[in-house]
Design a protein around this motif. Structure first.
Motif, PDB file in Angstrom:
ATOM      1  N   TYR A  21       9.884  12.330   5.888  1.00 50.20           N
ATOM      2  CA  TYR A  21       8.876  12.740   6.916  1.00 50.20           C
ATOM      3  C   TYR A  21       9.799  12.813   8.320  1.00 50.20           C
ATOM      4  N   ASN A  22      10.970  13.091   7.762  1.00 50.28           N
ATOM      5  CA  ASN A  22      12.159  13.300   9.111  1.00 50.28           C
ATOM      6  C   ASN A  22      12.183  12.090  10.013  1.00 50.28           C
ATOM      7  N   VAL A  23      11.970  11.009   9.847  1.00 47.55           N
ATOM      8  CA  VAL A  23      11.815   9.725  10.789  1.00 47.55           C
ATOM      9  C   VAL A  23      13.187   9.901  11.439  1.00 47.55           C
ATOM     10  N   LYS A  24      13.586  10.048  12.715  1.00 45.78           N
ATOM     11  CA  LYS A  24      14.547   9.860  13.541  1.00 45.78           C
ATOM     12  C   LYS A  24      14.275   9.351  14.801  1.00 45.78           C
ATOM     13  N   GLU A  29       0.769  -1.236  -0.096  1.00 48.36           N
ATOM     14  CA  GLU A  29       0.007  -0.018   0.217  1.00 48.36           C
ATOM     15  C   GLU A  29       0.979   1.167  -0.079  1.00 48.36           C
ATOM     16  N   LEU A  30       2.011   1.369   0.888  1.00 51.08           N
ATOM     17  CA  LEU A  30       2.739   2.459   0.779  1.00 51.08           C
ATOM     18  C   LEU A  30       3.300   2.560  -0.614  1.00 51.08           C
ATOM     19  N   GLU A  31       3.839   1.444  -1.100  1.00 56.82           N
ATOM     20  CA  GLU A  31       4.471   1.540  -2.469  1.00 56.82           C
ATOM     21  C   GLU A  31       3.461   2.043  -3.549  1.00 56.82           C
ATOM     22  N   ARG A  32       2.155   1.648  -3.333  1.00 55.15           N
ATOM     23  CA  ARG A  32       1.299   2.138  -4.452  1.00 55.15           C
ATOM     24  C   ARG A  32       1.066   3.650  -4.449  1.00 55.15           C
ATOM     25  N   LEU A  33       0.766   4.100  -3.108  1.00 51.97           N
ATOM     26  CA  LEU A  33       0.511   5.541  -2.770  1.00 51.97           C
ATOM     27  C   LEU A  33       1.903   6.175  -3.318  1.00 51.97           C
ATOM     28  N   ASN A  83       4.142  10.279  -7.107  1.00 52.33           N
ATOM     29  CA  ASN A  83       5.234  10.624  -7.952  1.00 52.33           C
ATOM     30  C   ASN A  83       4.663  10.772  -9.261  1.00 52.33           C
ATOM     31  N   ASN A  84       3.444  10.076  -9.571  1.00 51.97           N
ATOM     32  CA  ASN A  84       2.873  10.331 -10.846  1.00 51.97           C
ATOM     33  C   ASN A  84       2.363  11.937 -11.112  1.00 51.97           C
ATOM     34  N   LEU A  85       1.798  12.186  -9.828  1.00 51.32           N
ATOM     35  CA  LEU A  85       1.051  13.610  -9.748  1.00 51.32           C
ATOM     36  C   LEU A  85       2.386  14.575  -9.860  1.00 51.32           C
ATOM     37  N   ILE A  86       3.336  14.498  -9.176  1.00 51.91           N
ATOM     38  CA  ILE A  86       4.422  15.278  -9.135  1.00 51.91           C
ATOM     39  C   ILE A  86       5.221  15.338 -10.758  1.00 51.91           C
ATOM     40  N   THR A  87       5.372  14.157 -11.292  1.00 52.04           N
ATOM     41  CA  THR A  87       5.773  14.303 -12.691  1.00 52.04           C
ATOM     42  C   THR A  87       4.940  14.893 -13.639  1.00 52.04           C
ATOM     43  N   THR A  88       3.686  14.853 -13.391  1.00 55.86           N
ATOM     44  CA  THR A  88       2.797  15.534 -14.516  1.00 55.86           C
ATOM     45  C   THR A  88       3.154  16.976 -14.331  1.00 55.86           C
ATOM     46  N   GLN A  89       3.307  17.592 -13.055  1.00 54.87           N
ATOM     47  CA  GLN A  89       3.496  18.987 -12.699  1.00 54.87           C
ATOM     48  C   GLN A  89       4.807  19.401 -13.329  1.00 54.87           C
ATOM     49  N   LEU A  90       5.878  18.675 -13.047  1.00 58.65           N
ATOM     50  CA  LEU A  90       7.159  18.984 -13.771  1.00 58.65           C
ATOM     51  C   LEU A  90       7.129  18.934 -15.102  1.00 58.65           C
ATOM     52  N   LEU A  91       6.416  18.390 -16.039  1.00 57.07           N
ATOM     53  CA  LEU A  91       6.188  18.141 -17.358  1.00 57.07           C
ATOM     54  C   LEU A  91       5.388  19.559 -17.625  1.00 57.07           C
ATOM     55  N   GLN A  92       4.782  19.999 -17.035  1.00 55.10           N
ATOM     56  CA  GLN A  92       4.138  21.179 -17.420  1.00 55.10           C
ATOM     57  C   GLN A  92       4.861  22.480 -17.110  1.00 55.10           C
ATOM     58  N   GLU A 110      13.058   8.208  -8.972  1.00 54.17           N
ATOM     59  CA  GLU A 110      12.114   7.289  -8.667  1.00 54.17           C
ATOM     60  C   GLU A 110      11.943   7.370  -7.097  1.00 54.17           C
ATOM     61  N   PRO A 111      10.861   7.425  -6.479  1.00 57.31           N
ATOM     62  CA  PRO A 111      10.922   7.416  -5.098  1.00 57.31           C
ATOM     63  C   PRO A 111      11.139   6.187  -4.587  1.00 57.31           C
ATOM     64  N   THR A 112      11.731   6.015  -3.130  1.00 59.92           N
ATOM     65  CA  THR A 112      11.857   4.749  -2.650  1.00 59.92           C
ATOM     66  C   THR A 112      11.225   4.700  -1.204  1.00 59.92           C
ATOM     67  N   LEU A 113      11.163   3.828  -0.315  1.00 62.08           N
ATOM     68  CA  LEU A 113      10.652   3.753   0.802  1.00 62.08           C
ATOM     69  C   LEU A 113      11.733   4.666   1.825  1.00 62.08           C
ATOM     70  N   THR A 114      13.119   4.222   1.522  1.00 59.53           N
ATOM     71  CA  THR A 114      14.039   5.274   2.343  1.00 59.53           C
ATOM     72  C   THR A 114      13.674   6.818   1.938  1.00 59.53           C
ATOM     73  N   SER A 115      13.399   7.255   0.783  1.00 55.86           N
ATOM     74  CA  SER A 115      13.033   8.614   0.692  1.00 55.86           C
ATOM     75  C   SER A 115      11.944   8.983   1.370  1.00 55.86           C
TER      76      SER A 115
END
Length: 219
Positions: A133-136, A96-100, A105-114, A123-128
């Motif tokens: 979210y500044n997990v620490k 579910e996390l990977e899907r979201l 990413n698709n939404l952001i990519t669309t904005q970049l193209l415009q 490409e986003p990863t779980l680490t990124s």
């Protein structure tokens, strides 16, 4: 786990808590350097009961307790790796996390193209995602003693680490604090090695004197 280096006649068995005092300055300095630059091929040998060498990635060496940060890049990477391993145990949440993440990413990519500029993204990863979210680690220590306690508790949950090495921290601790620290290490059941230049109160410890003689002090 055992420790060996050229000046020892036989290896030292590392228990939950092991204190090694190196009174000759040159020896102390050299051993600290070997721990800080530890690899499986150097003069310092660390191995388990099956004589399998301890890997560099399985060691956490604290050379400067005052300057050590729980939010260092190396520690953050360890936490992120552990989180990913944890997510592997719950594949439905990971999926579910990977899907979201892909959807965002698709939404952001669309904005970049415009945009008028030629923009690109990685490409986003779980680490990124964790980083965004500044997990620490949440820390609450007020003293060096409390910092050592928190580090011990954190180390317990670093699955890939086998040995925690403290360099020259006992001079910052009272005898009572040191006793509490040793007791806590025993309770959480981790392996900790203290490398010190001077004898540590009356606790059990190995001492190599200035004549290169190693002897054990027992309380």
């Amino acid at each position: 786990m055992s420790l060996n280096f050229p000046l020892l006649d036989s290896s030292i068995q590392l228990n939950c808590s092991t204190i090694l005092v190196l009174k000759k300055t040159e020896i102390f300095s050299n051993i600290v350097k070997l721990f800080a630059e530890y690899t499986e091929d150097n003069e310092l040998k660390l191995y388990d009961h099956k004589y399998t060498s301890i890997k560099e990635s399985q060691l956490l060496v604290i050379t400067d307790i005052l300057g050590y940060s729980f939010h260092s890049t190396s520690m953050v990477k360890l936490i992120y790796t552990d989180l990913e391993s944890q997510l592997n145990d719950v594949p439905e949440i990971k999926s579910e996390l990977e899907r979201l993440t892909i959807e965002i990413n698709n939404l952001i990519t669309t904005q970049l193209l415009q945009h008028e500029l030629n923009l690109e993204s990685q490409e986003p990863t779980l680490t990124s995602l964790f980083a965004s979210y500044n997990v620490k680690i949440a820390t609450y220590y007020q003293s060096i003693f409390e910092k050592c306690l928190e580090l011990i508790h954190v180390f317990k949950y670093l699955r890939k680490k086998k040995l925690l090495v403290f360099i020259n921290i006992c001079s910052y601790l009272t005898e009572k604090e040191m006793a509490t620290l040793l007791e806590e290490i025993s309770l959480v059941n981790i392996s900790v090695l203290f490398i010190e230049p001077n004898e540590v109160y009356q606790f059990q410890q190995y001492v190599m004197d200035e004549d290169y003689c190693l002897f054990e002090i027992k309380p």
